[in-house]
Design a protein around this motif. Structure first.
Motif, PDB file in Angstrom:
ATOM      1  N   MET A   1       0.829  -1.181   0.000  1.00 14.99           N
ATOM      2  CA  MET A   1       0.000   0.000   0.000  1.00 14.99           C
ATOM      3  C   MET A   1       0.881   1.255   0.000  1.00 14.99           C
ATOM      4  O   MET A   1       2.092   1.195   0.131  1.00 14.99           O
ATOM      5  CB  MET A   1      -0.896  -0.006   1.237  1.00 14.99           C
ATOM      6  N   LEU A   2       0.268   2.389  -0.067  1.00  9.34           N
ATOM      7  CA  LEU A   2       0.999   3.645  -0.142  1.00  9.34           C
ATOM      8  C   LEU A   2       1.500   4.131   1.204  1.00  9.34           C
ATOM      9  O   LEU A   2       2.290   5.064   1.263  1.00  9.34           O
ATOM     10  CB  LEU A   2       0.117   4.712  -0.788  1.00  9.34           C
ATOM     11  N   VAL A   3       1.063   3.510   2.290  1.00  3.78           N
ATOM     12  CA  VAL A   3       1.534   3.937   3.603  1.00  3.78           C
ATOM     13  C   VAL A   3       3.040   3.717   3.729  1.00  3.78           C
ATOM     14  O   VAL A   3       3.766   4.574   4.231  1.00  3.78           O
ATOM     15  CB  VAL A   3       0.768   3.192   4.721  1.00  3.78           C
ATOM     16  N   GLY A   4       3.522   2.589   3.258  1.00  5.73           N
ATOM     17  CA  GLY A   4       4.956   2.313   3.294  1.00  5.73           C
ATOM     18  C   GLY A   4       5.741   3.302   2.457  1.00  5.73           C
ATOM     19  O   GLY A   4       6.844   3.722   2.841  1.00  5.73           O
ATOM     20  N   VAL A   5       5.193   3.679   1.318  1.00  8.63           N
ATOM     21  CA  VAL A   5       5.853   4.669   0.467  1.00  8.63           C
ATOM     22  C   VAL A   5       5.914   6.015   1.181  1.00  8.63           C
ATOM     23  O   VAL A   5       6.944   6.694   1.181  1.00  8.63           O
ATOM     24  CB  VAL A   5       5.113   4.806  -0.880  1.00  8.63           C
ATOM     25  N   ILE A   7       5.936   6.574   4.425  1.00  4.49           N
ATOM     26  CA  ILE A   7       6.914   6.511   5.502  1.00  4.49           C
ATOM     27  C   ILE A   7       8.331   6.583   4.942  1.00  4.49           C
ATOM     28  O   ILE A   7       9.189   7.303   5.462  1.00  4.49           O
ATOM     29  CB  ILE A   7       6.690   5.243   6.349  1.00  4.49           C
ATOM     30  N   SER A   8       8.588   5.857   3.861  1.00  4.27           N
ATOM     31  CA  SER A   8       9.930   5.868   3.264  1.00  4.27           C
ATOM     32  C   SER A   8      10.291   7.239   2.715  1.00  4.27           C
ATOM     33  O   SER A   8      11.417   7.707   2.901  1.00  4.27           O
ATOM     34  CB  SER A   8      10.005   4.830   2.143  1.00  4.27           C
ATOM     35  N   VAL A   9       9.358   7.878   2.050  1.00  4.60           N
ATOM     36  CA  VAL A   9       9.632   9.172   1.422  1.00  4.60           C
ATOM     37  C   VAL A   9       9.881  10.248   2.468  1.00  4.60           C
ATOM     38  O   VAL A   9      10.653  11.179   2.236  1.00  4.60           O
ATOM     39  CB  VAL A   9       8.466   9.564   0.486  1.00  4.60           C
ATOM     40  N   THR A  10       9.271  10.118   3.633  1.00  8.48           N
ATOM     41  CA  THR A  10       9.442  11.157   4.642  1.00  8.48           C
ATOM     42  C   THR A  10      10.610  10.906   5.587  1.00  8.48           C
ATOM     43  O   THR A  10      11.087  11.840   6.210  1.00  8.48           O
ATOM     44  CB  THR A  10       8.169  11.327   5.490  1.00  8.48           C
ATOM     45  N   PRO A  13      15.156  10.126   3.207  1.00  7.99           N
ATOM     46  CA  PRO A  13      16.012  11.244   2.789  1.00  7.99           C
ATOM     47  C   PRO A  13      16.570  12.044   3.971  1.00  7.99           C
ATOM     48  O   PRO A  13      17.752  12.414   3.971  1.00  7.99           O
ATOM     49  CB  PRO A  13      15.097  12.113   1.930  1.00  7.99           C
ATOM     50  N   ALA A  14      15.748  12.290   4.980  1.00 10.72           N
ATOM     51  CA  ALA A  14      16.223  13.061   6.135  1.00 10.72           C
ATOM     52  C   ALA A  14      17.299  12.286   6.894  1.00 10.72           C
ATOM     53  O   ALA A  14      18.316  12.854   7.294  1.00 10.72           O
ATOM     54  CB  ALA A  14      15.050  13.403   7.053  1.00 10.72           C
ATOM     55  N   ALA A  15      17.092  10.992   7.086  1.00  9.39           N
ATOM     56  CA  ALA A  15      18.079  10.177   7.793  1.00  9.39           C
ATOM     57  C   ALA A  15      19.370  10.067   6.976  1.00  9.39           C
ATOM     58  O   ALA A  15      20.476  10.165   7.525  1.00  9.39           O
ATOM     59  CB  ALA A  15      17.511   8.797   8.079  1.00  9.39           C
ATOM     60  N   GLY A  16      19.241   9.874   5.681  1.00  8.02           N
ATOM     61  CA  GLY A  16      20.415   9.770   4.820  1.00  8.02           C
ATOM     62  C   GLY A  16      21.215  11.059   4.783  1.00  8.02           C
ATOM     63  O   GLY A  16      22.451  11.037   4.862  1.00  8.02           O
ATOM     64  N   PHE A  17      20.524  12.183   4.671  1.00  9.25           N
ATOM     65  CA  PHE A  17      21.232  13.463   4.640  1.00  9.25           C
ATOM     66  C   PHE A  17      21.914  13.739   5.968  1.00  9.25           C
ATOM     67  O   PHE A  17      23.036  14.263   5.997  1.00  9.25           O
ATOM     68  CB  PHE A  17      20.279  14.606   4.290  1.00  9.25           C
ATOM     69  N   ALA A  18      21.265  13.363   7.077  1.00  8.79           N
ATOM     70  CA  ALA A  18      21.884  13.550   8.389  1.00  8.79           C
ATOM     71  C   ALA A  18      23.167  12.729   8.496  1.00  8.79           C
ATOM     72  O   ALA A  18      24.175  13.210   9.020  1.00  8.79           O
ATOM     73  CB  ALA A  18      20.908  13.167   9.495  1.00  8.79           C
ATOM     74  N   ALA A  19      23.138  11.512   7.993  1.00 12.80           N
ATOM     75  CA  ALA A  19      24.321  10.653   8.054  1.00 12.80           C
ATOM     76  C   ALA A  19      25.455  11.220   7.201  1.00 12.80           C
ATOM     77  O   ALA A  19      26.611  11.287   7.646  1.00 12.80           O
ATOM     78  CB  ALA A  19      23.973   9.245   7.603  1.00 12.80           C
ATOM     79  N   VAL A  20      25.140  11.634   5.993  1.00 10.90           N
ATOM     80  CA  VAL A  20      26.175  12.178   5.102  1.00 10.90           C
ATOM     81  C   VAL A  20      26.739  13.472   5.682  1.00 10.90           C
ATOM     82  O   VAL A  20      27.963  13.690   5.679  1.00 10.90           O
ATOM     83  CB  VAL A  20      25.609  12.396   3.682  1.00 10.90           C
ATOM     84  N   ALA A  21      25.866  14.327   6.183  1.00 12.49           N
ATOM     85  CA  ALA A  21      26.334  15.585   6.759  1.00 12.49           C
ATOM     86  C   ALA A  21      27.218  15.336   7.976  1.00 12.49           C
ATOM     87  O   ALA A  21      28.231  16.020   8.167  1.00 12.49           O
ATOM     88  CB  ALA A  21      25.139  16.465   7.136  1.00 12.49           C
ATOM     89  N   ALA A  22      26.873  14.344   8.786  1.00 11.83           N
ATOM     90  CA  ALA A  22      27.699  14.026   9.964  1.00 11.83           C
ATOM     91  C   ALA A  22      29.069  13.514   9.542  1.00 11.83           C
ATOM     92  O   ALA A  22      30.085  13.881  10.131  1.00 11.83           O
ATOM     93  CB  ALA A  22      26.981  13.010  10.843  1.00 11.83           C
ATOM     94  N   VAL A  41       8.634  11.839  11.874  1.00 10.77           N
ATOM     95  CA  VAL A  41       8.240  10.655  12.640  1.00 10.77           C
ATOM     96  C   VAL A  41       7.089  10.993  13.594  1.00 10.77           C
ATOM     97  O   VAL A  41       6.133  10.222  13.728  1.00 10.77           O
ATOM     98  CB  VAL A  41       9.451  10.078  13.401  1.00 10.77           C
ATOM     99  N   ILE A  42       7.163  12.149  14.234  1.00  8.54           N
ATOM    100  CA  ILE A  42       6.069  12.566  15.117  1.00  8.54           C
ATOM    101  C   ILE A  42       4.775  12.724  14.316  1.00  8.54           C
ATOM    102  O   ILE A  42       3.702  12.314  14.772  1.00  8.54           O
ATOM    103  CB  ILE A  42       6.437  13.864  15.862  1.00  8.54           C
ATOM    104  N   GLY A  43       4.862  13.289  13.134  1.00  5.66           N
ATOM    105  CA  GLY A  43       3.680  13.429  12.281  1.00  5.66           C
ATOM    106  C   GLY A  43       3.087  12.092  11.893  1.00  5.66           C
ATOM    107  O   GLY A  43       1.864  11.917  11.878  1.00  5.66           O
ATOM    108  N   ILE A  44       3.941  11.114  11.595  1.00  4.20           N
ATOM    109  CA  ILE A  44       3.464   9.781  11.244  1.00  4.20           C
ATOM    110  C   ILE A  44       2.748   9.143  12.433  1.00  4.20           C
ATOM    111  O   ILE A  44       1.672   8.554  12.292  1.00  4.20           O
ATOM    112  CB  ILE A  44       4.635   8.905  10.750  1.00  4.20           C
TER     113      ILE A  44
END
Length: 74
Positions: A1-5, A7-10, A13-22, A41-44
């Motif tokens: 279903m689209l719920v997984g999409v 969650i992944s879309v939100t 990218p934020a987690a990946g960018f945080a890791a690269v920036a760190a 995550v709070i919104g979800i």
């Protein structure tokens, strides 16, 4: 279903960018990305709670019990 999409879309990218920036030592950008991840995550979680509350109000809530029992007389 689209719920997984959703969650992944939100979150990814934020987690990946945080890791690269760190890794690059760009701490203000990493912190900003972690804040964005936390907001997502709070919104979800809030959206999930609202859906469950609305579904509980419309359908059988926890006070309704497990439902009717069927006898299997043989």
């Amino acid at each position: 279903m689209l719920v997984g999409v959703f969650i992944s879309v939100t979150t990814v990218p934020a987690a990946g960018f945080a890791a690269v920036a760190a890794v690059l030592g760009a701490w203000p950008q990493a912190l900003g990305s972690l804040v964005q991840l936390a907001v997502n995550v709070i919104g979800i979680v809030v959206a999930g709670l609202v859906v469950l509350l609305v579904a509980g109000l419309r359908g059988r809530g926890p006070a309704a019990g497990p439902g009717p029992r069927r006898s299997h007389a043989g």
